[in-house]
Design an enzyme around this catalytic site. Structure first.
Site, PDB file in Angstrom:
ATOM      1  N   SER A   5       0.836  -1.190   0.000  1.00  0.00           N
ATOM      2  CA  SER A   5       0.000   0.000   0.000  1.00  0.00           C
ATOM      3  C   SER A   5       0.878   1.251   0.000  1.00  0.00           C
ATOM      4  O   SER A   5       1.743   1.388  -0.867  1.00  0.00           O
ATOM      5  CB  SER A   5      -0.959  -0.036   1.189  1.00  0.00           C
ATOM      6  OG  SER A   5      -1.927   0.967   1.085  1.00  0.00           O
ATOM      7  N   HIS A  55      -3.131  -0.081  -4.860  1.00  0.00           N
ATOM      8  CA  HIS A  55      -4.564  -0.416  -4.946  1.00  0.00           C
ATOM      9  C   HIS A  55      -5.102  -0.032  -6.319  1.00  0.00           C
ATOM     10  O   HIS A  55      -6.224   0.437  -6.463  1.00  0.00           O
ATOM     11  CB  HIS A  55      -5.392   0.313  -3.870  1.00  0.00           C
ATOM     12  CG  HIS A  55      -4.906   0.147  -2.484  1.00  0.00           C
ATOM     13  ND1 HIS A  55      -5.038  -1.041  -1.799  1.00  0.00           N
ATOM     14  CD2 HIS A  55      -4.275   1.006  -1.651  1.00  0.00           C
ATOM     15  CE1 HIS A  55      -4.523  -0.890  -0.587  1.00  0.00           C
ATOM     16  NE2 HIS A  55      -4.044   0.337  -0.479  1.00  0.00           N
ATOM     17  N   GLU A  82      -3.974  -4.611  -5.668  1.00  0.00           N
ATOM     18  CA  GLU A  82      -3.969  -5.328  -4.395  1.00  0.00           C
ATOM     19  C   GLU A  82      -3.590  -6.793  -4.608  1.00  0.00           C
ATOM     20  O   GLU A  82      -3.903  -7.388  -5.635  1.00  0.00           O
ATOM     21  CB  GLU A  82      -5.348  -5.231  -3.754  1.00  0.00           C
ATOM     22  CG  GLU A  82      -5.695  -3.806  -3.372  1.00  0.00           C
ATOM     23  CD  GLU A  82      -7.062  -3.661  -2.744  1.00  0.00           C
ATOM     24  OE1 GLU A  82      -7.749  -4.673  -2.516  1.00  0.00           O
ATOM     25  OE2 GLU A  82      -7.445  -2.507  -2.477  1.00  0.00           O
TER      26      GLU A  82
END
Length: 138
Positions: A5, A55, A82
């Site tokens: 992330s 993402h 992801e």
């Protein structure tokens, strides 16, 4: 070094925060592609010439990556979805994981309108999956 992330995004010299400088209402993606609309705080700089967004497919962040490429047309921009990663080895990265990685680079004929909207003729666009090698600029 590894990160997921925001931990992946911080590996770059320039990070995408998602904060829009012109349209101040936060959204996961941008409504329009404006010149000078994206904020780039400094990251760790482990990747000096590649910008990472995270993402990517799950949150439909194409407009962010296109804006990053327009702001830094000499860099490679990589969107990692992801459950997916890139493993960097010099000027290449291997894709690992269950989803996909998007690569944007080589922007040609970048301009903007009088109102500040971005436009360009072409850019290299690629979609990669586990095991694929992609060219980056470390």
């Amino acid at each position: 070094m590894a990160g997921t992330s925001a931990g992946a995004a911080v590996m770059s010299k320039y990070m995408i925060t998602g904060k829009q400088l012109l349209d101040t209402v936060y959204k996961e993606t941008f409504n329009k592609l404006w010149d000078h609309n994206i904020e780039f705080p400094e990251g760790l700089g482990l990747l000096q010439n590649t910008i990472i967004d995270q993402h990517f497919l799950k949150r439909n962040r194409y407009n962010r990556l296109i804006s990053a490429l327009a702001a830094h047309p000499d860099l490679v921009c990589v969107g990692i979805d992801e459950g997916t990663a890139i493993i960097v080895h010099g000027h290449q990265a291997t894709v690992a994981g269950e989803s996909q990685v998007i690569r944007l680079a080589n922007l040609k004929a970048l301009h903007h309108t009088d109102k500040g909207l971005l436009k360009f003729d072409q850019a290299a666009f690629g979609i990669f999956t586990a095991g694929d090698l992609i060219d980056i600029k470390p």
